[in-house]
Design a protein around this motif. Structure first.
Motif, PDB file in Angstrom:
ATOM      1  N   THR A 273       0.835  -1.195   0.000  1.00  0.00           N
ATOM      2  CA  THR A 273       0.000   0.000   0.000  1.00  0.00           C
ATOM      3  C   THR A 273       0.870   1.245   0.000  1.00  0.00           C
ATOM      4  O   THR A 273       1.836   1.340   0.770  1.00  0.00           O
TER       5      THR A 273
ATOM      6  N   LYS B 157      -1.373  -1.052  -4.102  1.00  0.00           N
ATOM      7  CA  LYS B 157      -2.631  -0.386  -3.785  1.00  0.00           C
ATOM      8  C   LYS B 157      -2.353   1.089  -3.488  1.00  0.00           C
ATOM      9  O   LYS B 157      -1.568   1.421  -2.603  1.00  0.00           O
TER      10      LYS B 157
ATOM     11  N   THR C 108      -3.638   4.734  -2.225  1.00  0.00           N
ATOM     12  CA  THR C 108      -4.665   5.371  -1.403  1.00  0.00           C
ATOM     13  C   THR C 108      -4.489   6.888  -1.424  1.00  0.00           C
ATOM     14  O   THR C 108      -3.362   7.399  -1.516  1.00  0.00           O
TER      15      THR C 108
END
Length: 368
Positions: free
Chosen positions: A75, A95, A97
């Motif tokens: 992430t 990922k 964010t």
């Protein structure tokens, strides 16, 4: 997977009767009750990871496109983290964010089997309009790549011969799914230099910012969204650049190149065009072989622009609402080597406007 996403999944799947298993919409509708029961049971039993999805269209060929599969996620929420993860060949699933400002264009090169996806609302933003500093990501010599559920936001169109928000350069088996590309400097998303077996699905292209005039390239309004093939003289592209656009949306603000095509076999299916500032939408150039199938063109100019040197353009089953300019093809385009389900043209606008763009909950299957 949240319950709300399951409901959305079920609604989309049932309303559009769309499962990429090679069955047409007409066949699926006959067995809707049976499929509804099957889908409900499936969703009750498990979450479907992206690794179990089958890429539609051209990306299903040449061994298919699976990206990073079920590899562990990394992430990222800052530019430094994203750059490090993009460049690390050992990281297979990234990922994103939040909002990440791209200070220097990302270089994603010489990698195989990788997924880059966004959590809800994830956005990559560039504010640089210069020739050398513009652009968000350059993907070069990569294979088996999936990018989904991300917003790519540029600073607005400015003709400085700069960079697009994203470029595929000499890549194979790439699936761009549920992304949004807006306000690129030179364009939103280009595919060039022998790239092949590419599918772009449920993706939105548009411009929200006014174009900046006076650029060195000479075009005052360069809201030119998508280019396939960079030059008439790039003859090594011949037989490559095979691309499927399915359920995509060329939305307000797009001026031209939706897409502009050289070489390759391009399948444009079940997509929606409604940019009232358009000069031309689909443009067929040198050795372009384009199948335009069951799309909706509304309030646009020149839905199909037949340039010089194209191989064939077939238009079949599309809807033209309050348009001007050419709506016909010429010659007989290729027959796709893959099976893909097709919405009835009357269902296209509602489906695409509801679902195109970064509308997913993350790295999960939806109606595909």
């Amino acid at each position: 997977m949240k319950t709300t996403f399951k409901a959305t999944f079920l609604t989309v799947a049932l309303s559009s009767a769309f499962a990429l298993t090679g069955c047409g919409h007409e066949e699926l509708s006959n067995d809707l009750t049976e499929q509804e029961t099957s889908i409900k049971n499936s969703l009750a039993q498990k979450i479907i990871p992206l690794a179990d999805c089958i890429a539609p269209g051209w990306a299903s060929q040449n061994g298919g496109t699976t990206g990073g599969g079920t590899a562990a996620e990394t992430t990222v929420s800052t530019y430094a983290q994203l750059k490090a993860a993009i460049e690390n060949t050992s990281i297979k699933v990234i990922k994103v964010t939040g909002t990440i400002t791209i200070t220097t264009r990302l270089s994603f090169q010489d990698q195989t089997g990788k997924t880059l996806y966004g959590a809800p609302g994830a956005k990559l933003v560039s504010t640089n309009q210069t020739k050398d500093g513009s652009g968000i990501i350059n993907i070069k010599r990569c294979n088996n790549i999936i990018i989904r559920n991300l917003i790519f936001e540029g600073p607005g169109a400015y003709d400085t011969d700069g960079w697009d928000n994203a470029i595929l350069d000499d890549c194979r088996n790439v699936w761009i799914d549920h992304c949004e590309f807006r306000d690129g400097v030179d364009g939103n998303f280009d595919i060039k230099n022998k790239s092949d077996y590419i599918t772009v699905s449920y993706t939105k292209f548009h411009y929200l910012k006014a174009p900046k005039p006076g650029g060195s390239g000479g075009t005052d309004d360069h809201r030119f969204s998508n280019l396939i093939g960079s030059s008439d003289t790039a003859t090594t592209d011949a037989g490559k650049l095979n691309v499927t656009f399915v359920r995509c949306w060329w939305a307000p603000g797009c001026r031209e190149r939706m897409p502009r095509v050289r070489f390759g076999k391009i399948h444009i299916l079940n997509s929606y065009f409604n940019s009232s500032v358009s000069n031309k939408c689909i443009a067929a150039g040198v050795q372009a072989n384009i199948l335009v199938e069951r799309n909706v063109f509304e309030n646009v100019k020149e839905p199909i622009n037949l340039m010089s040197g194209f191989t064939a353009v077939t238009q079949t089953g599309s809807s033209f609402i309050n348009v001007t300019g050419n709506t016909s093809g010429s010659g007989t385009a290729f027959t796709p080597p893959y099976s893909i389900a097709k919405l009835n043209v009357g269902d296209v606008k509602a489906d695409v406007t509801a679902n195109a763009g970064a509308t997913l909950s993350g790295n999960v299957c939806d109606a595909f």
